[in-house]
Design a protein around this motif. Structure first.
Motif, PDB file in Angstrom:
ATOM      1  N   TRP A  22       0.806  -1.223   0.000  1.00  0.00           N
ATOM      2  CA  TRP A  22       0.000   0.000   0.000  1.00  0.00           C
ATOM      3  C   TRP A  22       0.836   1.270   0.000  1.00  0.00           C
ATOM      4  O   TRP A  22       1.547   1.543   0.959  1.00  0.00           O
ATOM      5  CB  TRP A  22      -0.913   0.032   1.223  1.00  0.00           C
ATOM      6  CG  TRP A  22      -1.736  -1.191   1.375  1.00  0.00           C
ATOM      7  CD1 TRP A  22      -1.551  -2.178   2.304  1.00  0.00           C
ATOM      8  CD2 TRP A  22      -2.838  -1.595   0.594  1.00  0.00           C
ATOM      9  NE1 TRP A  22      -2.490  -3.153   2.129  1.00  0.00           N
ATOM     10  CE2 TRP A  22      -3.301  -2.827   1.083  1.00  0.00           C
ATOM     11  CE3 TRP A  22      -3.498  -1.027  -0.495  1.00  0.00           C
ATOM     12  CZ2 TRP A  22      -4.372  -3.503   0.547  1.00  0.00           C
ATOM     13  CZ3 TRP A  22      -4.575  -1.705  -1.038  1.00  0.00           C
ATOM     14  CH2 TRP A  22      -5.001  -2.922  -0.514  1.00  0.00           C
ATOM     15  N   TYR A  49      -2.454   9.164   5.118  1.00  0.00           N
ATOM     16  CA  TYR A  49      -3.406   8.688   4.124  1.00  0.00           C
ATOM     17  C   TYR A  49      -2.785   7.482   3.426  1.00  0.00           C
ATOM     18  O   TYR A  49      -1.642   7.539   2.982  1.00  0.00           O
ATOM     19  CB  TYR A  49      -3.723   9.779   3.096  1.00  0.00           C
ATOM     20  CG  TYR A  49      -4.648   9.312   2.013  1.00  0.00           C
ATOM     21  CD1 TYR A  49      -6.014   9.223   2.243  1.00  0.00           C
ATOM     22  CD2 TYR A  49      -4.167   8.924   0.770  1.00  0.00           C
ATOM     23  CE1 TYR A  49      -6.876   8.768   1.250  1.00  0.00           C
ATOM     24  CE2 TYR A  49      -5.021   8.483  -0.226  1.00  0.00           C
ATOM     25  CZ  TYR A  49      -6.375   8.400   0.021  1.00  0.00           C
ATOM     26  OH  TYR A  49      -7.216   7.946  -0.959  1.00  0.00           O
ATOM     27  N   HIS A  52      -4.629   1.630   1.589  1.00  0.00           N
ATOM     28  CA  HIS A  52      -5.230   0.528   2.346  1.00  0.00           C
ATOM     29  C   HIS A  52      -6.603   0.925   2.894  1.00  0.00           C
ATOM     30  O   HIS A  52      -7.483   0.089   3.046  1.00  0.00           O
ATOM     31  CB  HIS A  52      -4.296   0.112   3.487  1.00  0.00           C
ATOM     32  CG  HIS A  52      -4.844  -0.968   4.345  1.00  0.00           C
ATOM     33  ND1 HIS A  52      -4.985  -2.262   3.905  1.00  0.00           N
ATOM     34  CD2 HIS A  52      -5.304  -0.944   5.604  1.00  0.00           C
ATOM     35  CE1 HIS A  52      -5.512  -2.998   4.867  1.00  0.00           C
ATOM     36  NE2 HIS A  52      -5.719  -2.220   5.907  1.00  0.00           N
ATOM     37  N   ASP A  53      -6.784   2.210   3.178  1.00  0.00           N
ATOM     38  CA  ASP A  53      -8.033   2.761   3.718  1.00  0.00           C
ATOM     39  C   ASP A  53      -8.295   4.075   2.973  1.00  0.00           C
ATOM     40  O   ASP A  53      -8.145   5.162   3.529  1.00  0.00           O
ATOM     41  CB  ASP A  53      -7.870   2.985   5.222  1.00  0.00           C
ATOM     42  CG  ASP A  53      -9.167   3.267   5.936  1.00  0.00           C
ATOM     43  OD1 ASP A  53     -10.236   3.273   5.286  1.00  0.00           O
ATOM     44  OD2 ASP A  53      -9.113   3.495   7.160  1.00  0.00           O
ATOM     45  N   ALA A  56     -10.196   7.431   4.191  1.00  0.00           N
ATOM     46  CA  ALA A  56      -9.919   7.963   5.522  1.00  0.00           C
ATOM     47  C   ALA A  56      -8.564   8.660   5.614  1.00  0.00           C
ATOM     48  O   ALA A  56      -7.632   8.344   4.881  1.00  0.00           O
ATOM     49  CB  ALA A  56      -9.959   6.828   6.540  1.00  0.00           C
ATOM     50  N   HIS A  58      -5.974   9.307   8.827  1.00  0.00           N
ATOM     51  CA  HIS A  58      -5.727   8.990  10.231  1.00  0.00           C
ATOM     52  C   HIS A  58      -4.918  10.124  10.843  1.00  0.00           C
ATOM     53  O   HIS A  58      -3.886  10.530  10.305  1.00  0.00           O
ATOM     54  CB  HIS A  58      -5.015   7.639  10.345  1.00  0.00           C
ATOM     55  CG  HIS A  58      -5.859   6.534   9.795  1.00  0.00           C
ATOM     56  ND1 HIS A  58      -6.828   5.907  10.541  1.00  0.00           N
ATOM     57  CD2 HIS A  58      -5.926   6.004   8.559  1.00  0.00           C
ATOM     58  CE1 HIS A  58      -7.443   5.012   9.784  1.00  0.00           C
ATOM     59  NE2 HIS A  58      -6.912   5.055   8.571  1.00  0.00           N
ATOM     60  N   THR A  71      -9.892   9.322  13.268  1.00  0.00           N
ATOM     61  CA  THR A  71      -9.970   8.997  11.844  1.00  0.00           C
ATOM     62  C   THR A  71     -11.018   9.908  11.238  1.00  0.00           C
ATOM     63  O   THR A  71     -12.143   9.975  11.728  1.00  0.00           O
ATOM     64  CB  THR A  71     -10.354   7.512  11.626  1.00  0.00           C
ATOM     65  OG1 THR A  71      -9.361   6.694  12.262  1.00  0.00           O
ATOM     66  CG2 THR A  71     -10.401   7.189  10.146  1.00  0.00           C
ATOM     67  N   SER A  73     -12.761  11.612   7.480  1.00  0.00           N
ATOM     68  CA  SER A  73     -13.001  11.415   6.057  1.00  0.00           C
ATOM     69  C   SER A  73     -12.086  12.332   5.251  1.00  0.00           C
ATOM     70  O   SER A  73     -11.970  13.524   5.554  1.00  0.00           O
ATOM     71  CB  SER A  73     -14.474  11.747   5.760  1.00  0.00           C
ATOM     72  OG  SER A  73     -14.653  12.092   4.427  1.00  0.00           O
ATOM     73  N   GLU A 140     -11.511   6.044  -5.149  1.00  0.00           N
ATOM     74  CA  GLU A 140     -11.058   5.382  -3.929  1.00  0.00           C
ATOM     75  C   GLU A 140     -11.462   3.909  -3.880  1.00  0.00           C
ATOM     76  O   GLU A 140     -10.673   3.052  -3.480  1.00  0.00           O
ATOM     77  CB  GLU A 140     -11.609   6.093  -2.679  1.00  0.00           C
ATOM     78  CG  GLU A 140     -11.138   7.511  -2.506  1.00  0.00           C
ATOM     79  CD  GLU A 140     -12.055   8.540  -3.161  1.00  0.00           C
ATOM     80  OE1 GLU A 140     -11.893   9.731  -2.865  1.00  0.00           O
ATOM     81  OE2 GLU A 140     -12.938   8.159  -3.957  1.00  0.00           O
ATOM     82  N   SER A 141     -12.683   3.611  -4.294  1.00  0.00           N
ATOM     83  CA  SER A 141     -13.186   2.239  -4.136  1.00  0.00           C
ATOM     84  C   SER A 141     -12.446   1.218  -4.998  1.00  0.00           C
ATOM     85  O   SER A 141     -12.467   0.037  -4.708  1.00  0.00           O
ATOM     86  CB  SER A 141     -14.689   2.172  -4.400  1.00  0.00           C
ATOM     87  OG  SER A 141     -14.964   2.531  -5.726  1.00  0.00           O
ATOM     88  N   ILE A 144     -10.038  -0.941  -2.955  1.00  0.00           N
ATOM     89  CA  ILE A 144     -10.572  -1.838  -1.926  1.00  0.00           C
ATOM     90  C   ILE A 144     -10.687  -3.244  -2.496  1.00  0.00           C
ATOM     91  O   ILE A 144     -11.190  -3.437  -3.595  1.00  0.00           O
ATOM     92  CB  ILE A 144     -11.938  -1.327  -1.419  1.00  0.00           C
ATOM     93  CG1 ILE A 144     -11.743   0.029  -0.730  1.00  0.00           C
ATOM     94  CG2 ILE A 144     -12.585  -2.334  -0.478  1.00  0.00           C
ATOM     95  CD1 ILE A 144     -13.031   0.710  -0.324  1.00  0.00           C
TER      96      ILE A 144
END
Length: 159
Positions: A22, A49, A52-53, A56, A58, A71, A73, A140-141, A144
């Motif tokens: 990632w 950023y 992996h997520d 989000a 962090h 966390t 958006s 983004e998706s 995933i």
């Protein structure tokens, strides 16, 4: 922009690190806690950023030996560059100042009770541009692994 401000922005640590598997980016900077009738208190802020997520960001706030993690958006932070966004325990908005640099204020916690922090608008904007290069908004998706998500959901349903 004054030369001193430009040097400060150029020296703000923004890293883009490729890891297996990632890619991620980290911003480390000084932010300020905004308090009623008191001067803003500086503290160390890290934003991370990762693909992996990918929806989000962090957040790690550190002052002395204390630290708090949140966390948020990524969309909330992107929207906060232009106007107020968020609801519930998290909101963010830009603030223009007559003297000094523009900032983005982020409220963490309930209104009137939560902490309000300030991040330099230009620094946050520049870092969010790095996150957009990692994953453009709306894509983004595709980062995933939906097979893994489906397995986790099905396992939770049978457990």
């Amino acid at each position: 922009m004054a030369t001193g401000k430009l040097r400060h922005l150029m020296s703000t640590p923004v890293t883009l690190v490729e890891t297996d598997p990632w890619p991620f980016t980290v911003l480390r900077c000084t932010a300020h806690l905004v308090r009623d009738r008191q001067p803003p208190a500086p503290f160390a802020l890290s934003l991370r950023y990762s693909l992996h997520d990918p929806f989000a960001v962090h957040v790690l706030l550190e002052a002395g030996t204390a630290s708090v993690a949140w966390t948020l958006s990524r969309d909330l932070l992107l929207c906060s560059l232009l106007g107020r966004d968020g609801m519930g325990d998290v909101a963010a908005w830009p603030v223009s100042r007559a003297l000094g640099a523009d900032v983005v204020r982020v409220r963490l916690g309930p209104p009137g009770v939560g902490a309000v922090i300030e991040i330099a608008h230009a620094v946050l904007s520049r870092w969010l541009e790095v996150t957009r290069r990692l994953s453009p908004v709306g894509e983004e998706s595709r980062h995933i692994d939906w097979d893994v998500v489906t397995r986790i959901l099905l396992d939770a349903d049978t457990g």
